[in-house]
Design an enzyme around this catalytic site. Structure first.
Site, PDB file in Angstrom:
ATOM      1  N   ASP A   1      -7.411 -17.838  -3.909  1.00  0.00           N
ATOM      2  CA  ASP A   1      -8.627 -18.561  -3.516  1.00  0.00           C
ATOM      3  C   ASP A   1      -8.324 -19.775  -2.643  1.00  0.00           C
ATOM      4  OD1 ASP A   1     -10.226 -16.888  -5.095  1.00  0.00           O
ATOM      5  OD2 ASP A   1     -10.033 -18.188  -6.856  1.00  0.00           O
TER       6      ASP A   1
ATOM      7  N   ASP B   1      -3.911   4.011   2.823  1.00  0.00           N
ATOM      8  CA  ASP B   1      -5.345   3.816   3.065  1.00  0.00           C
ATOM      9  C   ASP B   1      -5.653   2.381   3.530  1.00  0.00           C
ATOM     10  OD1 ASP B   1      -5.059   2.354   0.759  1.00  0.00           O
ATOM     11  OD2 ASP B   1      -6.626   3.407  -0.381  1.00  0.00           O
TER      12      ASP B   1
ATOM     13  N   ASP C   1      -5.564 -10.197 -15.453  1.00  0.00           N
ATOM     14  CA  ASP C   1      -6.659 -11.092 -15.135  1.00  0.00           C
ATOM     15  C   ASP C   1      -7.821 -10.689 -16.036  1.00  0.00           C
ATOM     16  OD1 ASP C   1      -8.330 -12.890 -13.579  1.00  0.00           O
ATOM     17  OD2 ASP C   1      -6.902 -12.567 -11.960  1.00  0.00           O
TER      18      ASP C   1
ATOM     19  N   ASP D   1      -1.977  -1.173  -3.636  1.00  0.00           N
ATOM     20  CA  ASP D   1      -2.281  -0.444  -4.874  1.00  0.00           C
ATOM     21  C   ASP D   1      -1.157  -0.623  -5.889  1.00  0.00           C
ATOM     22  OD1 ASP D   1      -0.261   1.364  -3.951  1.00  0.00           O
ATOM     23  OD2 ASP D   1      -1.783   2.316  -2.688  1.00  0.00           O
TER      24      ASP D   1
ATOM     25  N   ASP E   1       0.846  -1.193   0.000  1.00  0.00           N
ATOM     26  CA  ASP E   1       0.000   0.000   0.000  1.00  0.00           C
ATOM     27  C   ASP E   1       0.883   1.245   0.000  1.00  0.00           C
ATOM     28  OD1 ASP E   1      -1.860   1.989   0.482  1.00  0.00           O
ATOM     29  OD2 ASP E   1      -2.080   1.492   2.619  1.00  0.00           O
TER      30      ASP E   1
HETATM   31  C1  NOJ Z   1     -12.399 -17.236  -9.711  1.00  0.00           C
HETATM   32  C2  NOJ Z   1     -11.572 -16.223  -8.987  1.00  0.00           C
HETATM   33  O1  NOJ Z   1     -10.286 -16.720  -8.796  1.00  0.00           O
HETATM   34  C3  NOJ Z   1     -12.275 -15.926  -7.693  1.00  0.00           C
HETATM   35  O2  NOJ Z   1     -11.499 -15.152  -6.816  1.00  0.00           O
HETATM   36  C4  NOJ Z   1     -13.576 -15.246  -8.026  1.00  0.00           C
HETATM   37  O3  NOJ Z   1     -14.312 -15.074  -6.831  1.00  0.00           O
HETATM   38  C5  NOJ Z   1     -14.422 -16.080  -8.997  1.00  0.00           C
HETATM   39  N1  NOJ Z   1     -13.665 -16.644 -10.072  1.00  0.00           N
HETATM   40  C6  NOJ Z   1     -15.485 -15.221  -9.614  1.00  0.00           C
HETATM   41  O4  NOJ Z   1     -14.899 -14.290 -10.484  1.00  0.00           O
END
Ligand code: NOJ
Length: 580
Positions: A354, A41, A114, A45, A37
């Site tokens: 994730d 904040d 992404d 970023d 950051d």
């Molecule tokens: C996969 C992404 O890695 C995840 O973070 C996201 O919540 C879902 N797709 C929906 O975009």
């Protein structure tokens, strides 16, 4: 020099990179919100990322995958995009992103954007327009009337029985028109209708715009969901679930190949030697082999979920956690190695934004074993054939968060799961335990740069608590320690760049049923490498009779330098060069 290591040295140049340059590359994922950051904040970023690029250079990575920085209401931390061609002010500006791309290219690092095009935000102008039934954009999303015989809004009136990934039904009623729209994730992430050619052309135009801006490829979010069964059939209802699984009807639909090939052609993905990796939940080896077959010009590689779904009880969801015996994990990775040996290409990962932290999940994050297990997991993964992905902090051996209360969680999936589990009367302690192990926030605690109060991440209050263990797990401490996890990752990455056998070599798994040892042989011409790894917190003696002769073999990398022989300490591993 192998074809994939031919000239790639001119940063940002599309002409001089080899078609399959990514076969020798290592990708580093940055989750912008949690990396660095710059303005205090509490949220990471783009200028923060740029200021920390030397960390990536020293690590030796070739590519930076940037999780979404686009304009977004942040319902799902940026995976809900309301403008594909701008940067959210939380993260900076387009000028900041241009500067990051240039700074990466100056260092010979490529930048992967992404690409989230299965869905937009419900605040994207396309969807706002689509809410009007007479709008030409109505068909850009999946609008459907209530189930026949049901009144809109009444229980069970949704057009089908699909569950959304973030709890509840996958349909949201729009009171004004009396119709529902499909959202496989949150209600603020409506699914785009890829059947409509205008949608596809709009996406391709946007991708071309980013390529012209200098990006070097795309990580494609849930890309196998773009082709659905247009009849949107009800899904099977798993035991203990109220709603149906959308998978069969919403993933890997009949037009997936067509859409991927069209995208590739229209954007010039293969022609321009851009890197493409498709996130594909539920993909099989057969599907991955098919879509990464170079002759089809669809994708370079996919992210499979198979190995990160092995610790789930049969028929369960991610929160129903099961033990994972080592042979099951080894055999799974082996099957992908064999399945994609002659056609296609693998991506290799333990971690991303994730997934829980690898050292806490597959290793042992106790003080005695954290460092060795993080190193051993790295060695094992990077010595598979494919392109390895390192998620920020993995190179430090960062661990899961240790949240004690639900108020500390921010992730929409975790927060919604807790609420729905409480609604269903599930045991609170069991639910909290599942979150501790599996919540996506485990990966999202701020990057640990140093031992200062906010871990050097921010001068303000971080959006998610920093892990208290940043006082001893941090980049500054790792820099000063030649035996750190960081030093180990650097050595591994350097070996990949130096030895074609690491990227190109054939793969063989020895002792597949051994429940502690992970033993891999890689062969490329006369070059042969052996990984001998104890993946357990108990010592083990490796059976000499079932291993190649190690007399005279040179140790290239080890968790415990100076040791040799077949008696391995907990989480001890060695990479041998068997060529004499
Ligand atoms: C996969 C992404 O890695 C995840 O973070 C996201 O919540 C879902 N797709 C929906 O975009």
């Amino acid at each position: 020099m192998s074809p994939s290591t031919s000239p790639t040295s001119v940063p940002g140049s599309t002409e001089l990179r080899a078609p399959d340059w990514w076969k020798t590359a290592v990708v580093y994922q940055v989750y912008p919100r949690s990396f660095a950051d710059s303005d205090g904040d509490g949220v990471g970023d783009i200028p923060g990322i740029t200021s920390r690029l030397d960390h990536l250079s020293r690590l030796g990575v070739d590519v930076l995958w940037l999780s979404p920085v686009y304009t977004s209401p942040m319902d799902d931390n940026g995976y809900d995009i309301s403008d594909y061609q701008d940067v959210d002010p939380l993260f900076g500006s387009l000028a900041d992103l241009d500067a990051l791309i240039a700074a990466c290219h100056d260092r010979g690092i490529r930048l992967l954007m992404d690409l989230v095009v299965n869905h937009t935000s419900d605040e994207h102008p396309w969807f706002v327009e689509s809410r009007d039934p007479s709008s030409p954009k109505r068909d850009w999303y999946w609008w459907r009337p209530p189930r026949p015989g049901h009144e809109a809004g009444s229980p069970g009136a949704e057009p089908n029985n699909w569950a959304a990934a973030f709890s509840g039904p996958a349909w949201q009623l729009d009171e004004k028109s009396g119709e529902y729209y499909l959202h496989l994730f949150s209600a603020k992430q409506p699914d785009l209708n890829w059947e409509n050619p205008e949608v596809r052309q709009a996406v391709y135009a946007m991708m071309r715009w980013w390529v012209d801006r200098g990006v070097d490829g795309f990580r494609m979010d849930v890309i196998n969901f773009i082709s659905k069964d247009p009849t949107l059939p009800d899904g099977p209802v798993l035991p203990g679930q109220a709603l149906g699984s959308p998978f069969a009807g919403s993933a890997n639909g009949p037009r997936l190949d067509e859409f991927l090939a069209e995208m590739n052609r229209e954007v010039g993905l293969t022609d321009r030697h851009l890197l493409t990796v498709g996130e594909m939940p539920g993909s099989t080896i057969e599907l991955a082999r098919h879509v990464t077959d170079a002759s089809r010009r669809e994708l370079d590689m996919v992210f499979t979920f198979e190995h990160v779904d092995l610790d789930v009880k049969p028929g369960g969801v991610k929160w129903d956690i099961a033990d994972l015996p080592l042979p099951v994990l080894k055999r799974n990775l082996q099957s992908w190695q064999l399945g994609l040996a002659d056609v296609g290409w693998n991506s290799l990962y333990w971690n991303n934004h994730d997934q829980p932290r690898a050292v806490s999940r597959f290793g042992d994050d106790s003080p005695e074993h954290r460092v060795s297990s993080a190193k051993t997991l790295a060695t094992v993964l990077h010595l598979h054939r494919g392109t390895p992905y390192v998620y920020q902090g993995e190179e430090l051996g960062m661990t899961n968060a240790d949240f004690g209360s639900i108020e500390q969680y921010r992730d929409i999936e975790s927060v919604n799961y807790y609420a729905s589990a409480m609604g269903l009367g599930l045991d609170r302690e069991a639910v909290m335990r599942s979150l501790l192990i599996k919540s996506r926030d485990n990966a999202r605690t701020p990057m640990q740069w140093d031992d200062s109060p906010n871990a050097g991440f921010s001068a303000g209050e971080p959006w998610l608590p920093v892990n208290p263990n940043h006082t001893f797990i941090n980049a500054a401490a790792a820099e000063a320690d030649p035996q750190s996890v960081l030093a180990h990752y650097r050595a591994l990455i350097a070996l990949r760049h130096k030895l074609p056998v690491v990227s190109e070599g054939d793969f063989a798994l020895l002792l597949p049923d051994h429940d502690q040892l992970w033993v891999i042989v890689r062969t490329h011409g006369d070059d042969r490498l052996l990984v001998l790894a104890n993946c357990a917190s108990q010592p083990v003696s490796a059976p000499a009779a079932e291993l190649p002769d190690l007399a005279g073999a040179r140790v290239l990398l080890a968790t415990h330098p100076g040791r040799d022989g077949l008696d391995l300490l907990p989480w001890e591993s060695r990479l041998y060069n068997l060529a004499r």
